[in-house]
Design a protein around this motif. Structure first.
Motif, mmCIF file in Angstrom:
data_model
loop_
_atom_site.group_PDB
_atom_site.id
_atom_site.type_symbol
_atom_site.label_atom_id
_atom_site.label_comp_id
_atom_site.label_asym_id
_atom_site.label_seq_id
_atom_site.Cartn_x
_atom_site.Cartn_y
_atom_site.Cartn_z
ATOM 1 N N TYR A 56 0.831 -1.205 0.000
ATOM 2 C CA TYR A 56 0.000 0.000 0.000
ATOM 3 C C TYR A 56 0.864 1.253 0.000
ATOM 4 O O TYR A 56 1.881 1.325 0.695
ATOM 5 C CB TYR A 56 -0.909 0.021 1.220
ATOM 6 C CG TYR A 56 -1.794 -1.187 1.309
ATOM 7 C CD1 TYR A 56 -1.525 -2.208 2.220
ATOM 8 C CD2 TYR A 56 -2.898 -1.331 0.469
ATOM 9 C CE1 TYR A 56 -2.319 -3.328 2.293
ATOM 10 C CE2 TYR A 56 -3.705 -2.452 0.542
ATOM 11 C CZ TYR A 56 -3.411 -3.456 1.455
ATOM 12 O OH TYR A 56 -4.202 -4.562 1.515
ATOM 13 N N ALA A 57 0.423 2.236 -0.769
ATOM 14 C CA ALA A 57 1.115 3.515 -0.808
ATOM 15 C C ALA A 57 0.087 4.625 -0.868
ATOM 16 O O ALA A 57 -1.013 4.448 -1.396
ATOM 17 C CB ALA A 57 2.041 3.596 -2.015
ATOM 18 N N SER A 58 0.438 5.753 -0.315
ATOM 19 C CA SER A 58 -0.440 6.922 -0.403
ATOM 20 C C SER A 58 0.408 8.142 -0.721
ATOM 21 O O SER A 58 1.608 8.174 -0.404
ATOM 22 C CB SER A 58 -1.221 7.129 0.901
ATOM 23 O OG SER A 58 -0.353 7.447 1.967
ATOM 24 N N TYR A 59 -0.233 9.126 -1.336
ATOM 25 C CA TYR A 59 0.471 10.312 -1.800
ATOM 26 C C TYR A 59 -0.343 11.559 -1.507
ATOM 27 O O TYR A 59 -1.581 11.542 -1.545
ATOM 28 C CB TYR A 59 0.707 10.237 -3.309
ATOM 29 C CG TYR A 59 1.577 9.081 -3.744
ATOM 30 C CD1 TYR A 59 1.020 7.860 -4.090
ATOM 31 C CD2 TYR A 59 2.962 9.213 -3.803
ATOM 32 C CE1 TYR A 59 1.807 6.795 -4.480
ATOM 33 C CE2 TYR A 59 3.762 8.155 -4.198
ATOM 34 C CZ TYR A 59 3.177 6.953 -4.531
ATOM 35 O OH TYR A 59 3.976 5.899 -4.922
ATOM 36 N N ALA A 60 0.355 12.640 -1.279
ATOM 37 C CA ALA A 60 -0.306 13.936 -1.231
ATOM 38 C C ALA A 60 -0.791 14.282 -2.636
ATOM 39 O O ALA A 60 -0.170 13.903 -3.627
ATOM 40 C CB ALA A 60 0.661 15.000 -0.724
ATOM 41 N N ASP A 61 -1.880 14.998 -2.704
ATOM 42 C CA ASP A 61 -2.436 15.364 -4.011
ATOM 43 C C ASP A 61 -1.430 16.141 -4.848
ATOM 44 O O ASP A 61 -1.403 16.011 -6.072
ATOM 45 C CB ASP A 61 -3.706 16.201 -3.819
ATOM 46 C CG ASP A 61 -4.878 15.373 -3.330
ATOM 47 O OD1 ASP A 61 -5.847 15.971 -2.837
ATOM 48 O OD2 ASP A 61 -4.822 14.127 -3.428
#
Length: 118
Positions: A56-61
């Motif tokens: 899983y990875a998440s990013y700032a817009d």
């Protein structure tokens, strides 16, 4: 867990850099790793994070589609590939280890400076 961030530098707008976060400590693989940045006169902000599994990875817009986070468990290293850099990406970048699901990071590395010229 001790973290060492590296790979910063000076680059022109549109260019790229790859940051590395090398960890020591046998429990590193149990933690998610996040990248954060702080520009002069601004609050520190979240950039990207990757789960302990690397799934899983998440990013700032503001960086979606331009930055990619990855981890190499064998090397105990997390990378932040930064493409199509913009002047507004200029900041000191920090990596941290903790729990992604509760947005809590316990261990922090020293920063690495990224400067993007226009």
């Amino acid at each position: 867990v001790q973290l060492q961030a590296s790979g910063g530098g000076l680059v022109q707008a549109g260019g790229f850099l790859r940051l590395s976060c090398a960890a020591s400590g046998r429990t590193f693989s149990n933690y998610a790793v996040g990248w954060f940045r702080q520009a002069p006169g601004k609050e520190r902000e979240f950039v990207a994070a990757i789960s302990w599994s690397g799934i899983y990875a998440s990013y700032a817009d503001s960086v979606k589609g331009r930055f990619t986070i990855s981890r190499d468990s064998a090397k105990s290293t997390v990378y932040l590939q930064m493409d199509t850099l913009k002047p507004e990406d200029t900041a000191v970048y920090y990596c941290a280890a903790g729990r992604m699901e509760v947005d809590t990071y316990y261990y922090w590395g020293q920063g690495t400076q990224v400067t993007v010229s226009s």
